[in-house]
Scaffold this active site. Structure first.
Site, mmCIF file in Angstrom:
data_model
loop_
_atom_site.group_PDB
_atom_site.id
_atom_site.type_symbol
_atom_site.label_atom_id
_atom_site.label_comp_id
_atom_site.label_asym_id
_atom_site.label_seq_id
_atom_site.Cartn_x
_atom_site.Cartn_y
_atom_site.Cartn_z
ATOM 1 N N GLY A 63 0.822 -1.216 0.000
ATOM 2 C CA GLY A 63 0.000 0.000 0.000
ATOM 3 C C GLY A 63 0.853 1.261 0.000
ATOM 4 O O GLY A 63 0.584 2.190 -0.782
ATOM 5 N N GLY B 161 13.057 -16.616 0.404
ATOM 6 C CA GLY B 161 12.324 -16.161 1.576
ATOM 7 C C GLY B 161 11.333 -15.106 1.147
ATOM 8 O O GLY B 161 10.958 -15.037 -0.028
ATOM 9 N N CYS C 138 5.844 -13.518 0.518
ATOM 10 C CA CYS C 138 4.877 -13.928 -0.517
ATOM 11 C C CYS C 138 4.986 -15.369 -0.997
ATOM 12 O O CYS C 138 3.966 -16.076 -1.035
ATOM 13 C CB CYS C 138 4.989 -13.000 -1.717
ATOM 14 N N PHE C 139 6.186 -15.807 -1.392
ATOM 15 C CA PHE C 139 6.272 -17.089 -2.099
ATOM 16 C C PHE C 139 5.675 -18.243 -1.299
ATOM 17 O O PHE C 139 4.830 -18.994 -1.790
ATOM 18 C CB PHE C 139 7.724 -17.399 -2.480
ATOM 19 N N GLU D 130 -0.753 -6.883 -7.200
ATOM 20 C CA GLU D 130 0.498 -6.121 -7.291
ATOM 21 C C GLU D 130 1.663 -7.090 -7.532
ATOM 22 O O GLU D 130 1.779 -8.103 -6.865
ATOM 23 C CB GLU D 130 0.705 -5.332 -5.990
ATOM 24 N N PHE E 163 15.555 -10.878 3.930
ATOM 25 C CA PHE E 163 15.308 -12.020 3.033
ATOM 26 C C PHE E 163 15.907 -11.810 1.652
ATOM 27 O O PHE E 163 16.053 -12.747 0.878
ATOM 28 C CB PHE E 163 13.811 -12.340 2.948
ATOM 29 N N ALA F 109 1.796 -16.449 -10.912
ATOM 30 C CA ALA F 109 3.086 -15.777 -11.159
ATOM 31 C C ALA F 109 4.059 -16.102 -10.020
ATOM 32 O O ALA F 109 5.212 -16.489 -10.263
ATOM 33 C CB ALA F 109 2.881 -14.268 -11.269
ATOM 34 N N LEU G 215 4.998 -5.961 -7.658
ATOM 35 C CA LEU G 215 6.292 -5.388 -7.272
ATOM 36 C C LEU G 215 7.081 -6.374 -6.419
ATOM 37 O O LEU G 215 6.506 -7.203 -5.713
ATOM 38 C CB LEU G 215 6.100 -4.074 -6.503
ATOM 39 N N ARG H 234 24.908 -17.114 -0.902
ATOM 40 C CA ARG H 234 24.341 -16.305 -1.979
ATOM 41 C C ARG H 234 25.215 -16.270 -3.223
ATOM 42 O O ARG H 234 24.867 -15.595 -4.202
ATOM 43 C CB ARG H 234 24.103 -14.881 -1.478
ATOM 44 N N LYS I 112 -2.094 -13.901 -10.146
ATOM 45 C CA LYS I 112 -1.141 -13.462 -9.118
ATOM 46 C C LYS I 112 -0.523 -14.679 -8.416
ATOM 47 O O LYS I 112 0.695 -14.785 -8.281
ATOM 48 C CB LYS I 112 -1.857 -12.551 -8.108
HETATM 49 P P1 NAD Z 1 1.985 -5.513 5.418
HETATM 50 O O1 NAD Z 1 1.771 -6.399 6.565
HETATM 51 O O2 NAD Z 1 3.295 -4.830 5.231
HETATM 52 O O3 NAD Z 1 0.867 -4.352 5.418
HETATM 53 C C1 NAD Z 1 -0.469 -4.572 5.626
HETATM 54 C C2 NAD Z 1 -1.025 -3.438 6.486
HETATM 55 O O4 NAD Z 1 -2.439 -3.564 6.555
HETATM 56 C C3 NAD Z 1 -0.526 -3.437 7.926
HETATM 57 O O5 NAD Z 1 0.122 -2.211 8.208
HETATM 58 C C4 NAD Z 1 -1.803 -3.619 8.776
HETATM 59 O O6 NAD Z 1 -1.784 -2.887 9.981
HETATM 60 C C5 NAD Z 1 -2.855 -3.092 7.828
HETATM 61 N N1 NAD Z 1 -4.204 -3.567 8.131
HETATM 62 C C6 NAD Z 1 -4.609 -4.842 8.393
HETATM 63 N N2 NAD Z 1 -5.932 -4.868 8.605
HETATM 64 C C7 NAD Z 1 -6.376 -3.595 8.493
HETATM 65 C C8 NAD Z 1 -7.648 -2.989 8.618
HETATM 66 N N3 NAD Z 1 -8.729 -3.708 8.870
HETATM 67 N N4 NAD Z 1 -7.740 -1.656 8.445
HETATM 68 C C9 NAD Z 1 -6.656 -0.911 8.181
HETATM 69 N N5 NAD Z 1 -5.409 -1.427 8.038
HETATM 70 C C10 NAD Z 1 -5.279 -2.757 8.202
HETATM 71 O O7 NAD Z 1 1.628 -6.381 4.126
HETATM 72 P P2 NAD Z 1 2.187 -6.177 2.628
HETATM 73 O O8 NAD Z 1 3.512 -6.814 2.492
HETATM 74 O O9 NAD Z 1 2.012 -4.750 2.242
HETATM 75 O O10 NAD Z 1 1.155 -7.079 1.820
HETATM 76 C C11 NAD Z 1 -0.181 -6.683 1.639
HETATM 77 C C12 NAD Z 1 -0.826 -7.588 0.602
HETATM 78 O O11 NAD Z 1 -0.143 -7.442 -0.656
HETATM 79 C C13 NAD Z 1 -0.752 -9.084 0.937
HETATM 80 O O12 NAD Z 1 -1.914 -9.705 0.470
HETATM 81 C C14 NAD Z 1 0.445 -9.559 0.128
HETATM 82 O O13 NAD Z 1 0.348 -10.923 -0.221
HETATM 83 C C15 NAD Z 1 0.347 -8.708 -1.110
HETATM 84 N N6 NAD Z 1 1.619 -8.486 -1.821
HETATM 85 C C16 NAD Z 1 2.766 -8.240 -1.110
HETATM 86 C C17 NAD Z 1 3.965 -7.972 -1.795
HETATM 87 C C18 NAD Z 1 5.241 -7.693 -1.060
HETATM 88 O O14 NAD Z 1 6.284 -7.650 -1.693
HETATM 89 N N7 NAD Z 1 5.227 -7.483 0.239
HETATM 90 C C19 NAD Z 1 3.965 -7.949 -3.197
HETATM 91 C C20 NAD Z 1 2.774 -8.191 -3.865
HETATM 92 C C21 NAD Z 1 1.611 -8.453 -3.175
HETATM 93 C C1 UDX Z 2 8.067 -11.682 -5.024
HETATM 94 C C2 UDX Z 2 7.755 -11.539 -6.522
HETATM 95 O O1 UDX Z 2 8.982 -11.453 -7.255
HETATM 96 C C3 UDX Z 2 6.905 -10.310 -6.775
HETATM 97 O O2 UDX Z 2 6.544 -10.231 -8.148
HETATM 98 C C4 UDX Z 2 5.653 -10.405 -5.914
HETATM 99 O O3 UDX Z 2 4.852 -9.260 -6.110
HETATM 100 C C5 UDX Z 2 6.000 -10.554 -4.442
HETATM 101 O O4 UDX Z 2 6.856 -11.712 -4.277
HETATM 102 P P1 UDX Z 2 9.773 -10.535 -3.351
HETATM 103 O O5 UDX Z 2 9.438 -11.680 -2.467
HETATM 104 O O6 UDX Z 2 9.692 -9.160 -2.810
HETATM 105 O O7 UDX Z 2 8.839 -10.552 -4.656
HETATM 106 O O8 UDX Z 2 11.273 -10.716 -3.906
HETATM 107 P P2 UDX Z 2 11.922 -11.670 -5.012
HETATM 108 O O9 UDX Z 2 12.888 -10.866 -5.767
HETATM 109 O O10 UDX Z 2 10.914 -12.396 -5.801
HETATM 110 O O11 UDX Z 2 12.746 -12.706 -4.128
HETATM 111 C C6 UDX Z 2 12.120 -13.672 -3.313
HETATM 112 C C7 UDX Z 2 13.163 -14.593 -2.719
HETATM 113 O O12 UDX Z 2 13.754 -15.406 -3.719
HETATM 114 C C8 UDX Z 2 14.312 -13.849 -2.036
HETATM 115 O O13 UDX Z 2 14.674 -14.523 -0.856
HETATM 116 C C9 UDX Z 2 15.414 -13.927 -3.069
HETATM 117 O O14 UDX Z 2 16.689 -13.828 -2.505
HETATM 118 C C10 UDX Z 2 15.155 -15.301 -3.658
HETATM 119 N N1 UDX Z 2 15.695 -15.478 -5.026
HETATM 120 C C11 UDX Z 2 15.253 -14.683 -6.038
HETATM 121 C C12 UDX Z 2 16.622 -16.475 -5.277
HETATM 122 O O15 UDX Z 2 17.025 -17.211 -4.377
HETATM 123 N N2 UDX Z 2 17.084 -16.644 -6.557
HETATM 124 C C13 UDX Z 2 16.657 -15.878 -7.597
HETATM 125 O O16 UDX Z 2 17.122 -16.101 -8.730
HETATM 126 C C14 UDX Z 2 15.713 -14.863 -7.326
#
Ligand code: NAD
Ligand code: UDX
Length: 489
Positions: free
Chosen positions: A16, A273, A276-277, A161, A338, A223, A163, A439, A220
């Site tokens: 967010g 790590g 998400c994964f 998302e 991670f 992917a 990212l 690594r 999602k």
């Molecule tokens: P996060 O834990 O960092 O953030 C979530 C936030 O939502 C927290 O700050 C929490 O306090 C808030 N929240 C929870 N319930 C609430 C409510 N009822 N009202 C208001 N706020 C509330 O999580 P994140 O890493 O940002 O992930 C969010 C979502 O996006 C997850 O579903 C995750 O799978 C997805 N996602 C994460 C990533 C990533 O790289 N972290 C990438 C793509 C998608």
């Molecule tokens: C992942 C997805 O890439 C992203 O598209 C999704 O939105 C959220 O989950 P993230 O977990 O933030 O993103 O990072 P990513 O770069 O995917 O790495 C995940 C883990 O895999 C890390 O621990 C990284 O070190 C590891 N990794 C990545 C490997 O071990 N080898 C690789 O070749 C790539």
């Protein structure tokens, strides 16, 4: 739908925060309010020290905050005023009840739906930004529609998302694609067009793709499953390399040049790590089981099993190489996040490695440029029988972390680890001194030349039998024999 002019984002986390900050910076005519129930998180977003570290994020936040970007705990106000609401709350793995340990816990999503339904006095586009199981939008719609006030309508869209942390701002500014799923009705298509017009300000139209809601949700999970599968596949091959003399980097390069495979995500490592994964794979496995598709569930479960195998193989190798005992031995952990360029430690392989080594009796000296000691202790607490403060130190720099240590274990691929003065590190360590590069980022030949015994993932290194050499324990260059010098001349 009229043009979007007020956006509310519920959830000020890793998704967010950066996502809506970038929207605010690109669409300066839209007022963006990011809200959260976590007061301290919102206070940090409003301070000089943001709650998350992402390269480039701070500059953009500072340029838009107070202009058209706001961080607030007044969720009701932001929801009431918005015409488009992103739901970006966490969807963790359930740790109770049916589906415990696998299914996604949607309680935060449902809480948002009920809050929106209870307090909206005008029509809204509600966008699922969080990662959810396929068909979650159906539940969201039903809750909204069952509680709708007269004159208010809702359109629910899926806009997952993609990212990655550490590169979030680049990914958001230049996404491979933006995916929007919605209903195949006139209202649904209008809502898709309204959200699309927000992204079209900076994303080329051909990169914005639209699908039905269920395809978008499932894309999602798919992917992330495919990305994780690539890492597990190359990690499986790394074990074969270690047993045969092949080198996993050479194999990855050779296969990655096949344009059908491509070179990305083939970096063998200590294991993947991140938040998400694992969560999303478990979710996919659970959904497949519920759909009575056990073979599909088993297939994706194997990606996770391979990741566990990789982490445990590496941890075991550390102990075996250090003469099968690490009790009371100091070990330096370089990196706790991670991946590089983030302070996030969720599901970090470093936590697994640290716990494994502590259970074997080791004393850990940990250094990570972006993870503070509070976070390290929080991550290691709970499961261990040891008194953590007696066996874990978090250092402010890598050289302090190396004092009196038997081994360096690289858990995160931070760039700064490649340019450390390893002669200096070596001089502070006990001998024989070991490096375990989880690594594959260090110059192994150079380290062996200094006198280290080096182990890494996916290849056998030509280490010297260190028992033949004399080493000094204090600061200064190690003494090497003629044979050693000739070998690395
Ligand atoms: P996060 O834990 O960092 O953030 C979530 C936030 O939502 C927290 O700050 C929490 O306090 C808030 N929240 C929870 N319930 C609430 C409510 N009822 N009202 C208001 N706020 C509330 O999580 P994140 O890493 O940002 O992930 C969010 C979502 O996006 C997850 O579903 C995750 O799978 C997805 N996602 C994460 C990533 C990533 O790289 N972290 C990438 C793509 C998608
Ligand atoms: C992942 C997805 O890439 C992203 O598209 C999704 O939105 C959220 O989950 P993230 O977990 O933030 O993103 O990072 P990513 O770069 O995917 O790495 C995940 C883990 O895999 C890390 O621990 C990284 O070190 C590891 N990794 C990545 C490997 O071990 N080898 C690789 O070749 C790539």
């Amino acid at each position: 739908y009229p043009k979007v002019s007020k956006i509310c984002c519920i959830g000020a986390g890793y998704v967010g925060g950066p996502t809506c900050t970038v929207i605010a910076s690109k669409c300066t005519d839209i007022t963006v309010t990011i809200v959260d129930i976590n007061e301290s998180r919102i206070a940090q977003w409003n301070s000089d020290s943001l709650p998350i570290f992402e390269p480039g994020l701070e500059e953009i936040v500072k340029s838009r905050r107070g202009q058209n970007l706001f961080f607030s705990t007044d969720i009701l106000k932001a929801v009431k005023e918005a015409d488009l609401i992103f739901i970006s709350v966490n969807t963790p793995t359930k740790n109770f009840g049916v589906g415990k340990g696998r299914a996604a816990d949607l309680k935060h999503i449902e809480a948002c739906a009920r809050l929106i339904a209870d307090h909206s006095t005008s029509s809204k586009i509600v966008v699922e930004k969080s990662t959810v199981p396929v068909r979650a939008a159906e539940s969201l719609s039903r809750i909204l529609k069952a509680n709708t006030k007269p004159g208010v309508t809702y359109q629910v869209l899926s806009n997952p998302e993609f990212l990655a942390e550490g590169t979030a701002i680049c990914d958001l500014l230049n996404p491979d694609r933006v995916l929007i799923g919605g209903e195949d009705t006139e209202e649904g298509q209008l809502a898709i067009a309204a959200l699309s017009s927000v992204y079209e300000v900076w994303v080329p139209k051909e990169r914005i793709i639209t699908t039905n809601t269920w395809s978008s949700e499932l894309s999602k999970l798919t992917a992330n499953a495919f990305l994780a599968q690539r890492i597990s596949s190359i990690n499986a091959i790394s074990a074969v390399c270690e047993a045969t003399g092949a080198d996993v980097s050479e194999v990855a390069r050779a296969i990655g040049m096949d344009t059908r495979l491509g070179p990305k995500f083939l970096q063998s490592s200590v294991g993947f790590g991140g938040s998400c994964f694992q969560k999303d794979l478990l979710n996919l496995v659970y959904i497949s089981e519920c759909l009575n598709l056990p073979e599909v569930a088993e297939y994706w479960q194997q990606v996770l099993n391979m990741n566990e195998f990789q982490k445990s193989r590496f941890a075991k190798r550390i102990v075996e190489t250090m003469f099968n005992t690490i009790t009371n031995k100091k070990i330096t952990l370089l990196g706790f996040a991670f991946k590089k360029n983030t302070g996030d430690t969720r599901e970090s392989p470093a936590i697994y490695i640290a716990k494994y080594l502590l259970e074997e009796g080791a004393v850990l000296q940990i250094y990570d440029p972006k993870v503070d000691s509070k976070q390290v202790f929080a991550d290691l607490s709970g499961t261990l029988s040891v008194n953590l403060s007696e066996v874990v130190t978090v250092s402010k720099n890598p050289y302090d972390a190396a004092v009196g240590s038997h081994a360096i274990v690289v858990c995160t691929e931070w760039d700064e680890f490649t340019s450390l003065d390893y002669e200096r590190m070596y001089s502070r360590m006990l001998k024989p001194a070991f490096v375990f590069d989880g690594r594959k980022i260090l110059n192994h030949k150079k380290l062996i030349d200094i006198g280290f015994h080096v182990e890494t993932i996916g290849c056998k290194l030509n280490n010297i039998d260190q028992s033949k050499y004399l080493f000094s324990c204090g600061e200064g260059t190690p003494r090497r024999t003629q044979e050693h010098r000739m070998r690395f001349a």
